[in-house]
Design an enzyme around this catalytic site. Structure first.
Site, mmCIF file in Angstrom:
data_model
loop_
_atom_site.group_PDB
_atom_site.id
_atom_site.type_symbol
_atom_site.label_atom_id
_atom_site.label_comp_id
_atom_site.label_asym_id
_atom_site.label_seq_id
_atom_site.Cartn_x
_atom_site.Cartn_y
_atom_site.Cartn_z
ATOM 1 N N CYS A 138 13.227 28.882 3.188
ATOM 2 C CA CYS A 138 12.085 28.296 3.918
ATOM 3 C C CYS A 138 11.522 27.050 3.239
ATOM 4 O O CYS A 138 10.799 26.279 3.863
ATOM 5 C CB CYS A 138 10.985 29.332 4.098
ATOM 6 S SG CYS A 138 11.518 30.693 5.126
ATOM 7 N N HIS B 245 4.386 25.388 5.797
ATOM 8 C CA HIS B 245 5.487 26.182 6.352
ATOM 9 C C HIS B 245 4.888 27.235 7.279
ATOM 10 O O HIS B 245 3.913 27.900 6.945
ATOM 11 C CB HIS B 245 6.264 26.837 5.215
ATOM 12 C CG HIS B 245 7.242 27.872 5.680
ATOM 13 N ND1 HIS B 245 8.114 27.654 6.722
ATOM 14 C CD2 HIS B 245 7.471 29.143 5.254
ATOM 15 C CE1 HIS B 245 8.844 28.742 6.911
ATOM 16 N NE2 HIS B 245 8.462 29.663 6.038
ATOM 17 N N ASN C 193 8.759 32.096 12.558
ATOM 18 C CA ASN C 193 9.213 31.476 11.315
ATOM 19 C C ASN C 193 10.624 30.931 11.529
ATOM 20 O O ASN C 193 11.575 31.696 11.668
ATOM 21 C CB ASN C 193 9.192 32.531 10.203
ATOM 22 C CG ASN C 193 9.585 31.969 8.849
ATOM 23 O OD1 ASN C 193 10.085 30.851 8.757
ATOM 24 N ND2 ASN C 193 9.366 32.744 7.807
HETATM 25 N N1 ACO Z 1 5.605 46.587 14.717
HETATM 26 C C1 ACO Z 1 4.805 47.645 14.498
HETATM 27 N N2 ACO Z 1 4.631 48.187 13.277
HETATM 28 C C2 ACO Z 1 5.299 47.642 12.246
HETATM 29 C C3 ACO Z 1 6.169 46.538 12.404
HETATM 30 C C4 ACO Z 1 6.308 46.015 13.699
HETATM 31 N N3 ACO Z 1 7.092 44.960 13.952
HETATM 32 N N4 ACO Z 1 6.677 46.231 11.211
HETATM 33 C C5 ACO Z 1 6.166 47.094 10.320
HETATM 34 N N5 ACO Z 1 5.327 47.955 10.945
HETATM 35 C C6 ACO Z 1 4.568 49.048 10.372
HETATM 36 C C7 ACO Z 1 5.138 49.535 9.065
HETATM 37 O O1 ACO Z 1 6.168 50.481 9.295
HETATM 38 C C8 ACO Z 1 3.925 50.162 8.421
HETATM 39 O O2 ACO Z 1 3.722 51.441 8.979
HETATM 40 P P1 ACO Z 1 3.202 52.668 8.067
HETATM 41 O O3 ACO Z 1 1.841 52.237 7.584
HETATM 42 O O4 ACO Z 1 3.188 53.802 9.028
HETATM 43 O O5 ACO Z 1 4.203 52.797 6.954
HETATM 44 C C9 ACO Z 1 2.778 49.272 8.870
HETATM 45 O O6 ACO Z 1 3.267 48.565 10.032
HETATM 46 C C10 ACO Z 1 2.336 48.272 7.833
HETATM 47 O O7 ACO Z 1 3.477 47.628 7.299
HETATM 48 P P2 ACO Z 1 3.352 46.495 6.198
HETATM 49 O O8 ACO Z 1 4.708 45.986 5.856
HETATM 50 O O9 ACO Z 1 2.493 46.986 5.068
HETATM 51 O O10 ACO Z 1 2.527 45.416 7.032
HETATM 52 P P3 ACO Z 1 1.868 44.086 6.534
HETATM 53 O O11 ACO Z 1 0.446 44.086 6.875
HETATM 54 O O12 ACO Z 1 2.234 43.757 5.111
HETATM 55 O O13 ACO Z 1 2.549 42.998 7.472
HETATM 56 C C11 ACO Z 1 4.292 41.356 7.363
HETATM 57 C C12 ACO Z 1 3.958 42.842 7.437
HETATM 58 C C13 ACO Z 1 3.824 40.677 8.615
HETATM 59 C C14 ACO Z 1 5.800 41.211 7.218
HETATM 60 C C15 ACO Z 1 3.590 40.740 6.133
HETATM 61 O O14 ACO Z 1 3.810 41.516 4.989
HETATM 62 C C16 ACO Z 1 4.031 39.330 5.875
HETATM 63 O O15 ACO Z 1 3.761 38.439 6.631
HETATM 64 N N6 ACO Z 1 4.687 39.092 4.731
HETATM 65 C C17 ACO Z 1 5.163 37.760 4.396
HETATM 66 C C18 ACO Z 1 6.437 37.546 5.101
HETATM 67 C C19 ACO Z 1 6.855 36.117 5.100
HETATM 68 O O16 ACO Z 1 6.055 35.226 5.249
HETATM 69 N N7 ACO Z 1 8.145 35.935 4.965
HETATM 70 C C20 ACO Z 1 8.721 34.699 5.101
HETATM 71 C C21 ACO Z 1 8.827 33.974 3.809
HETATM 72 S S1 ACO Z 1 9.706 32.574 4.101
HETATM 73 C C22 ACO Z 1 11.424 32.742 3.899
HETATM 74 O O17 ACO Z 1 11.930 32.309 2.909
HETATM 75 C C23 ACO Z 1 12.278 33.400 4.915
#
Ligand code: ACO
Length: 325
Positions: free
Chosen positions: A115, A252, A282
Site C-alpha cells: 500500500c 492512503h 482499499n
Molecule cells: N463482517 C462482520 N463481522 C466481521 C467482519 C465482517 N466483514 N470481519 C470481522 N468481523 C467480526 C470478527 O469476527 C469479530 O467478531 P467476534 O468479536 O465475534 O470475534 C468482530 O467482527 C471484530 O473483529 P475485529 O477484527 O476486532 O474488528 P476491528 O474493529 O479491528 O475491525 C478491521 C477490523 C476493519 C479490519 C480493522 O482492524 C482495520 O481496519 N485494520 C486495519 C486494516 C488495514 O488498514 N489494512 C490495510 C493496510 S494497507 C496494505 O498494505 C494492504
C-alpha cells in the site's frame, strides 16, 4: 541557487466498470453493510473484469494522466509502476504499460511496497529526476487485489478493490526554496519484523502459487496511526511546514477510522482531508493517485497548493511526501 525539482504536470485514474456494493457482498459472505461502513467507511469497491489485468488498468490511468498534463506519451522516458498484483511474475507489468503506450525508449520497472507503493514510487522517481538522468516520468499505482482475496474470508475480502491512478512528473529548475513547485520532501520507512501481520501466503519461490492475502487487522490498525504520524512529522521537521500550512491531506485510503485518527493526531482540519475510500475500498498502491485525481478533477487541489501524502502497508512499509502542486 536554482535546483532541479520533480513537478507534477497532471494526473489521471481508472476504475473498472463492475461495482460491487456492500449489500451485494453481504449476500455472499457473512457480513453487513452496517458493519463494513462503521468499521471502515467503505460502501463499494470496483472489480476488474475477467481478463482485465493490472497493466490494462495502469494504461488507462496513464493515458488520462498524459491527457491532463497535455503531454505526448513519446516524451516519457521513465515509467515506475507500483503494484503488488503484477500481470505475471515477470517481466514487470511496467513494460506492458510502456508497450501499450507505444513508448520504445527510456526505462520502465515495477516497484513493490504494497500500500505504500505509490509514495515509494514517487520518492524513487523524484530522486531519479533530480539526478538528471531522466526528464519526464509516469508514476503509476495499479492493482487487481480482487485476484488475491480469499472471498470466503470476511475479515479481508470486504476491505479491498481494484483500480489505478497515475501522475506525470517532470524535472524542472526551481528557485531552491520551500516555496518551490514540486516534490519538497519524501520519507520512506520499513520494518520487516511485521511481515506476518499482512502478507500473501503464496509466491513463486515459496509455494509456486500466487496465494491469498492474510491480515491481522487489529494488529495493523494498532501500528498504523503511530507510523503514519511519525513519518509525517519527519516531513514537517525537514521543511519547517506545519499542519496549519497544509492545503490538502491525501492519505492512503485503507480505512476511514485510520485516516480520521491520523488527521486528528496531527492537527489537520477535517475539511482538508481527501477521502475516497467509501467509493473504491482499499486499492493498495492505487489509492493515493485515485484520491489525488478526484480532488484535482473537482477543483479542490489547485496549482500552488501544499499537498501532503502518506501511506502504510504490508511489510510494514510506510512513507510520506510533501508536494507543492
Ligand atoms: N463482517 C462482520 N463481522 C466481521 C467482519 C465482517 N466483514 N470481519 C470481522 N468481523 C467480526 C470478527 O469476527 C469479530 O467478531 P467476534 O468479536 O465475534 O470475534 C468482530 O467482527 C471484530 O473483529 P475485529 O477484527 O476486532 O474488528 P476491528 O474493529 O479491528 O475491525 C478491521 C477490523 C476493519 C479490519 C480493522 O482492524 C482495520 O481496519 N485494520 C486495519 C486494516 C488495514 O488498514 N489494512 C490495510 C493496510 S494497507 C496494505 O498494505 C494492504
Amino acid at each position: 541557487m536554482s535546483v532541479l525539482r520533480s513537478v507534477v504536470l497532471g494526473c489521471g485514474s481508472y476504475l473498472p466498470e463492475r461495482v460491487l456494493s456492500n449489500q451485494e457482498l453481504a449476500a455472499k459472505v457473512d457480513t453487513t453493510d452496517d458493519w463494513i461502513v462503521q468499521r471502515t467507511g467503505i460502501r463499494q469497491r470496483y472489480i476488474a473484469a475477467d481478463g482485465e489485468v493490472t497493466s490494462d488498468l495502469a494504461i488507462q490511468a496513464a493515458k488520462a494522466a498524459l491527457a491532463s498534463a497535455h503531454v505526448d506519451a513519446q516524451s516519457i522516458d521513465l515509467i515506475v509502476l507500483a503494484t503488488s498484483t503484477p500481470d505475471n511474475t515477470f517481466p514487470a507489468s511496467a513494460v506492458s504499460v510502456q508497450a501499450g503506450l507505444g513508448i520504445t525508449r527510456g526505462a520502465a520497472f515495477d516497484l513493490q511496497a504494497v500500500c505504500s507503493g505509490f509514495v515509494y514510487g514517487l520518492s524513487i522517481t523524484d530522486a531519479l529526476l533530480r539526478a538528471g538522468g531522466y526528464k519526464r516520468a509516469l508514476v503509476i499505482g495499479a492493482e487487481t487485489f480482487s485476484r488475491i482475496l480469499d472471498w470466503n474470508d470476511r475479515t479481508t475480502c470486504v476491505l479491498f478493490g481494484d483500480g489505478a491512478g497515475a501522475v506525470v512528473m517532470e524535472a524542472q529548475q526551481q528557485p531552491g526554496t520551500r516555496d518551490d513547485r514540486g516534490v519538497l520532501t519524501t520519507h520512506l520507512r520499513s520494518d520487516g519484523r511485521h511481515k506476518s501481520k499482512l502478507y500473501v501466503d503464496g509466491g513463486p519461490s515459496s509455494t509456486k502459487t500466487v496465494g491469498f492475502l492474510r491480515m491481522e487487522g487489529r494488529a495493523v490498525f494498532k501500528h498504523a496511526v503511530a507510523m503514519i504520524t511519525d513519518v509525517i512529522e519527519d516531513a514537517f521537521r525537514t521543511t519547517g511546514y506545519t499542519a496549519a500550512d497544509i492545503n490538502w491531506f491525501v492519505p492512503h485510503q485503507a480505512n476511514r477510522r485510520i485516516i480520521d485518527d491520523s488527521a486528528h493526531k496531527l492537527g489537520i482540519a477535517p475539511e482538508k482531508v481527501v477521502i475516497t475510500v467509501d467509493q473504491h475500498g482499499n486499492t493498495s498502491a492505487a489509492s493515493i493517485p485515485l484520491a489525488l485525481n478526484a480532488a484535482v478533477k473537482d477543483g479542490r487541489i489547485k496549482k500552488g497548493d501544499l499537498v501532503l501524502l502518506e501511506a502504510m502497508g504490508g511489510g510494514f512499509t510506510w512513507g510520506s511526501a510533501l508536494i507543492r502542486w
